[in-house]
Design a protein around this motif. Structure first.
Motif, mmCIF file in Angstrom:
data_model
loop_
_atom_site.group_PDB
_atom_site.id
_atom_site.type_symbol
_atom_site.label_atom_id
_atom_site.label_comp_id
_atom_site.label_asym_id
_atom_site.label_seq_id
_atom_site.Cartn_x
_atom_site.Cartn_y
_atom_site.Cartn_z
ATOM 1 N N ASN A 129 -40.297 -29.391 32.189
ATOM 2 C CA ASN A 129 -40.189 -30.732 32.114
ATOM 3 C C ASN A 129 -41.120 -32.276 33.247
ATOM 4 O OD1 ASN A 129 -38.488 -29.784 30.065
ATOM 5 N ND2 ASN A 129 -36.854 -30.553 31.090
ATOM 6 N N PHE A 130 -40.961 -31.054 34.920
ATOM 7 C CA PHE A 130 -41.560 -32.233 35.379
ATOM 8 C C PHE A 130 -43.336 -32.233 34.929
ATOM 9 C CE2 PHE A 130 -44.395 -32.014 39.034
ATOM 10 C CZ PHE A 130 -43.606 -33.899 39.748
ATOM 11 N N ILE A 131 -43.746 -31.477 34.657
ATOM 12 C CA ILE A 131 -45.416 -31.117 34.466
ATOM 13 C C ILE A 131 -45.417 -32.193 33.155
ATOM 14 C CG2 ILE A 131 -47.007 -29.862 33.834
ATOM 15 C CD1 ILE A 131 -45.558 -27.504 35.272
ATOM 16 N N SER A 132 -44.701 -31.941 32.293
ATOM 17 C CA SER A 132 -44.707 -32.637 30.415
ATOM 18 C C SER A 132 -44.549 -33.891 30.716
ATOM 19 C CB SER A 132 -43.637 -32.879 29.524
ATOM 20 O OG SER A 132 -43.618 -30.734 29.348
ATOM 21 N N ASN A 133 -43.911 -34.502 32.192
ATOM 22 C CA ASN A 133 -43.842 -36.408 31.733
ATOM 23 C C ASN A 133 -45.254 -36.460 33.272
ATOM 24 O OD1 ASN A 133 -41.928 -35.910 31.333
ATOM 25 N ND2 ASN A 133 -39.890 -35.800 33.011
ATOM 26 N N VAL A 134 -45.709 -35.650 34.087
ATOM 27 C CA VAL A 134 -46.430 -35.998 34.711
ATOM 28 C C VAL A 134 -47.857 -36.182 33.244
ATOM 29 C CG1 VAL A 134 -48.590 -35.556 36.119
ATOM 30 C CG2 VAL A 134 -45.846 -34.790 36.650
ATOM 31 N N LEU A 135 -48.141 -34.822 32.609
ATOM 32 C CA LEU A 135 -49.139 -34.723 31.954
ATOM 33 C C LEU A 135 -49.215 -36.305 30.399
ATOM 34 C CD1 LEU A 135 -51.104 -32.133 30.764
ATOM 35 C CD2 LEU A 135 -48.974 -31.925 29.205
ATOM 36 N N LEU A 136 -47.860 -36.667 30.347
ATOM 37 C CA LEU A 136 -47.761 -38.112 29.652
ATOM 38 C C LEU A 136 -48.082 -38.402 30.751
ATOM 39 C CD1 LEU A 136 -44.373 -38.215 27.627
ATOM 40 C CD2 LEU A 136 -46.708 -38.093 27.253
ATOM 41 N N MET A 137 -47.384 -39.175 31.638
ATOM 42 C CA MET A 137 -48.014 -40.385 32.293
ATOM 43 C C MET A 137 -49.300 -40.778 32.623
ATOM 44 S SD MET A 137 -46.841 -41.290 35.623
ATOM 45 C CE MET A 137 -48.180 -39.921 36.607
ATOM 46 N N LYS A 138 -50.727 -39.373 32.547
ATOM 47 C CA LYS A 138 -51.617 -39.380 32.704
ATOM 48 C C LYS A 138 -52.775 -39.857 31.609
ATOM 49 C CE LYS A 138 -52.032 -37.048 37.469
ATOM 50 N NZ LYS A 138 -53.036 -36.560 38.281
ATOM 51 N N LEU A 139 -52.208 -39.262 30.337
ATOM 52 C CA LEU A 139 -52.467 -39.747 29.171
ATOM 53 C C LEU A 139 -52.704 -40.526 28.705
ATOM 54 C CD1 LEU A 139 -51.695 -35.555 27.714
ATOM 55 C CD2 LEU A 139 -54.037 -36.490 28.668
ATOM 56 N N ASN A 140 -51.800 -41.444 29.011
ATOM 57 C CA ASN A 140 -50.836 -42.250 28.569
ATOM 58 C C ASN A 140 -52.400 -43.954 28.377
ATOM 59 O OD1 ASN A 140 -49.854 -44.713 27.333
ATOM 60 N ND2 ASN A 140 -47.944 -44.569 28.894
ATOM 61 N N GLY A 141 -53.151 -43.885 29.843
ATOM 62 C CA GLY A 141 -53.552 -44.361 29.769
ATOM 63 C C GLY A 141 -54.668 -44.840 29.310
ATOM 64 N N TYR A 142 -55.884 -43.268 28.891
ATOM 65 C CA TYR A 142 -56.479 -42.548 29.184
ATOM 66 C C TYR A 142 -56.351 -42.629 27.914
ATOM 67 C CZ TYR A 142 -59.918 -39.281 28.625
ATOM 68 O OH TYR A 142 -61.355 -38.265 28.765
ATOM 69 N N VAL A 143 -55.939 -42.891 26.745
ATOM 70 C CA VAL A 143 -55.955 -42.859 25.055
ATOM 71 C C VAL A 143 -56.353 -44.752 24.767
ATOM 72 C CG1 VAL A 143 -54.624 -40.380 24.273
ATOM 73 C CG2 VAL A 143 -53.502 -42.880 24.821
ATOM 74 N N ASN A 144 -55.827 -44.945 25.706
ATOM 75 C CA ASN A 144 -56.025 -46.497 25.445
ATOM 76 C C ASN A 144 -57.844 -47.122 25.875
ATOM 77 O OD1 ASN A 144 -53.496 -47.469 24.024
ATOM 78 N ND2 ASN A 144 -52.362 -47.380 26.322
ATOM 79 N N LEU A 145 -57.658 -46.502 27.163
ATOM 80 C CA LEU A 145 -59.270 -46.380 26.771
ATOM 81 C C LEU A 145 -60.425 -46.123 26.147
ATOM 82 C CD1 LEU A 145 -59.157 -45.324 31.215
ATOM 83 C CD2 LEU A 145 -59.851 -47.590 29.605
#
Ligand SMILES: Nc1ncnc2c1ncn2[C@@H]1O[C@H](COP(=O)(O)OP(=O)(O)OP(=O)(O)O)[C@@H](O)[C@H]1O
Ligand SMILES: [Mg+2]
Length: 591
Positions: A89-105
């Motif tokens: 779960n922890f890794i999932s949350n980190v993954l989400l956070m990192k990808l969030n800005g990236y997809v908008n870019l």
């Protein structure tokens, strides 16, 4: 343009994105998921062992060692499962956070590589909006599908093998039970994808009405005009329509879901029957019976979770995710990236231009050479095509017929960044950036950072840093929203003029640069302009025919066509549109 993207293309697109963004994190997430899945499956085996050991110990007193061992194993598996669950779960949350800005870019970068004319196209604007929504949904989709493949799938493979080893028919029965739920979700996906395509134009309308009601640019005027209730009504109508369409889709899919759930339930009963009869026939042990009985419940709730909740989310979002990937795959404007100096002539050969979706061309049969170093004025009535012509000269838009040659090369063969180098301009629809005065000016040439050039640009635009208007000089924030000041229309226009002058250029375009500026200042700006436009190609679009006289030549546009070209004196000598317009204006000043 709207080709249908298959699931494989969508998943490949998403996989590419996450792989490029966070390769090591994705790998870790997958590995932890697989081990977590296997541990979850081991839970059933440990349970069976423990149960069998206990029944054995009851039947044969003294066989307690096996009970202790199996209990230790059971504890180990369960603690391991919990720890892995937390880590996963922890890794999932980190993954989400990192990808969030990236997809908008990704979206911003893609939009910047698109043909600018695409932004004139309503369908394209829909695409961007849908893509933005899809980018957010794609995060959920990425996470869920990665969890499905790296956690649930290993778990079910493990369980299938385990059940098969107990009794082959048990494994088969489980698969059959889940098929109906899977079918429901495919239908759901199709219904929502269709809904998304249907409601997109309505949603754009709806967003626009909201802007008219609350946005800073609009609200003063809409209030003053008493148009608030008008826009509210439009807003409500659009809202109701959107809700009704969504509600219909929900109703349809929920009914299907209910039917399929009943079928699944019957399957569940079948598995239990099989289990009980196998126990009585002595084909499986009591421990196996208990373990399978417990895990059938677990598997059902996990399957339901995947199919109804996760797949439900996926298929609801799939429509928009498809748009996101489709957007990222749209054709881009390509061409030679080596910058053109913009020192030669600009030659237009039989140029015509039609806006996307328009029936009539806005420009027709334009043959014109803008000579290097000359000042050319373009005049003509509203809608004649002046601003459009300017956009073709800068290369922002490409002609739909004929050719525009810049330094001998067709604009179609050049990349946008090559075309814009060396071109500056003050455009009719300029922007008021909510930034400091200095940033508002220097934004036109971010590569240079010269205070002297900044001051010179202010002087050329006749922009005074008087402390009444600019309390902290160049650093004054030009935005009420960000605790700064607002300027008058004319002052804003001077900021835009200064911005145009600040950028290094060989070609400058001024499209109605002084429409909002008072006549005294306007004359001064034109004098400055004459001064600085020596040896540089300048194109001036204006409705004030008096100011067109500074030009070497004047082009008269009428209804998308060139009706005359000449100096002021020449044009005044021939009867025609120019003479007519000039006389009409002069009449106001004649005493
Ligand atoms: N985005 C667009 N989509 C479709 N048609 C457009 C678009 N922009 C402009 N047009 C049409 O192209 C024609 C020329 O517009 P353009 O803005 O070039 O005129 P203009 O001469 O600059 O007018 P003005 O003096 O009012 O600035 C007009 O008939 C207009 O309706
Ligand atoms: Mg215009």
């Amino acid at each position: 343009m709207r080709e249908k993207l298959g699931l494989a293309t969508i998943f490949k697109g998403l996989a590419d994105i996450i792989w490029r963004a966070v390769p090591s994190l994705v790998t870790t997430h997958a590995l932890v998921g697989i081990v977590h899945g296997i541990f979850t499956g081991l839970g059933a085996v440990a349970f069976q062992r423990f149960f069998d050991a206990v029944t054995e110990a009851v039947a044969v007193p003294g066989a307690l060692a096996a009970v202790y061992w199996s209990l230790a194993f059971l504890c180990f598996v369960h603690i391991g499962k919990e720890v892995l669950n937390g880590v996963h779960n922890f890794i999932s949350n980190v993954l989400l956070m990192k990808l969030n800005g990236y997809v908008n870019l990704q979206i911003h970068a893609k939009a910047s590589r698109m043909e600018p004319i695409a932004f004139e196209n309503g369908e394209f604007l829909d695409d961007i909006n849908k893509a933005r929504e899809g980018a957010q949904n794609s995060l959920v989709l990425i996470l869920i599908s990665s969890t499905i493949f790296t956690f649930y799938l290993p778990y079910f493979i493990f369980m299938a093998v385990y059940l098969y080893s107990l009794k082959p028919s048990l494994a088969l029965a489980l698969v059959l039970v889940f098929v109906p739920t899977a079918i429901t979700q495919f239908i759901r996906s199709a219904v929502f994808a269709r809904l998304e395509d249907q409601v997109a134009p309505k949603r754009r309308e709806f967003d626009y009405y909201e802007r008219c009601l609350v946005h800073r640019e609009y609200f003063k005027e809409t209030r003053q005009l008493g148009a608030v209730s008008f826009f509210r009504r439009l807003y409500f109508t659009a809202l109701r329509l959107l809700q009704r369409e969504t509600w219909r889709a929900e109703l349809r899919t929920n009914l299907i879901e209910l039917g399929m759930n009943l079928v699944s339930f019957a399957g569940y009963g079948g598995v239990l029957y099989l289990l009980v009869t196998s126990l009585f026939r002595g084909e499986i042990s009591v421990g196996s019976f208990a373990a399978v009985f417990a895990s059938v419940g677990t598997m059902f709730s996990i399957m339901e979770e995947i199919l109804v909740r996760h797949f439900g989310e996926i298929s609801k979002g799939m429509g928009t995710v498809r748009n996101f990937i489709r957007f990222l795959n749209l054709a881009e404007r390509k061409g030679d990236v080596a910058a053109v100096a913009r020192s030669g002539d600009i030659v237009l050969k039989d140029v015509s231009f039609t806006y996307p979706g328009a029936e009539e061309p806005s420009l027709r049969g334009i043959n014109l050479t803008v000579r290097s170093g000359e000042t050319l004025a373009i005049v003509g009535p509203n809608g004649a095509g002046k601003s459009t012509l300017v956009r073709l000269l800068t290369g922002l838009y490409l002609p739909t017929g004929g050719e525009v040659l810049v330094d001998g090369v067709s604009t179609k063969e050049l990349a946008p960044q090559a075309l814009y180098e060396g071109v500056s301009g003050v455009f009719q629809k300029y922007q008021r950036y909510q930034m400091t005065l200095k940033e508002n000016v220097m934004i036109s040439d971010t590569a240079s950072n010269s205070d002297a050039d900044f001051k010179a640009a202010l002087t050329k635009a006749e922009l005074d840093l008087d402390p009444g208007t600019f309390p902290v000089g160049a650093e004054t924030m030009l935005s009420r929203e960000f605790d700064g000041v607002d300027l008058s229309g004319g002052q804003w226009q001077r900021v835009a003029v200064a911005r145009g002058f600040y950028r290094q250029h060989n070609l400058i375009i001024l499209d109605e640069p002084t429409a909002a500026i008072d006549p005294l200042e306007e004359t001064r700006i034109y004098k400055q302009f004459e001064e600085m436009s020596r040896n540089k190609t300048s194109i001036l679009v204006t409705h004030r025919l008096g100011s067109a006289r500074v030009a070497d030549r004047i082009v008269v546009l009428d209804n998308g066509e060139i009706s005359a070209v000449g100096t002021h004196a020449e044009l005044m000598d021939t009867p025609g549109l120019y003479q007519e317009m000039y006389r009409a204006q002069a009449q106001w000043y004649a005493s």
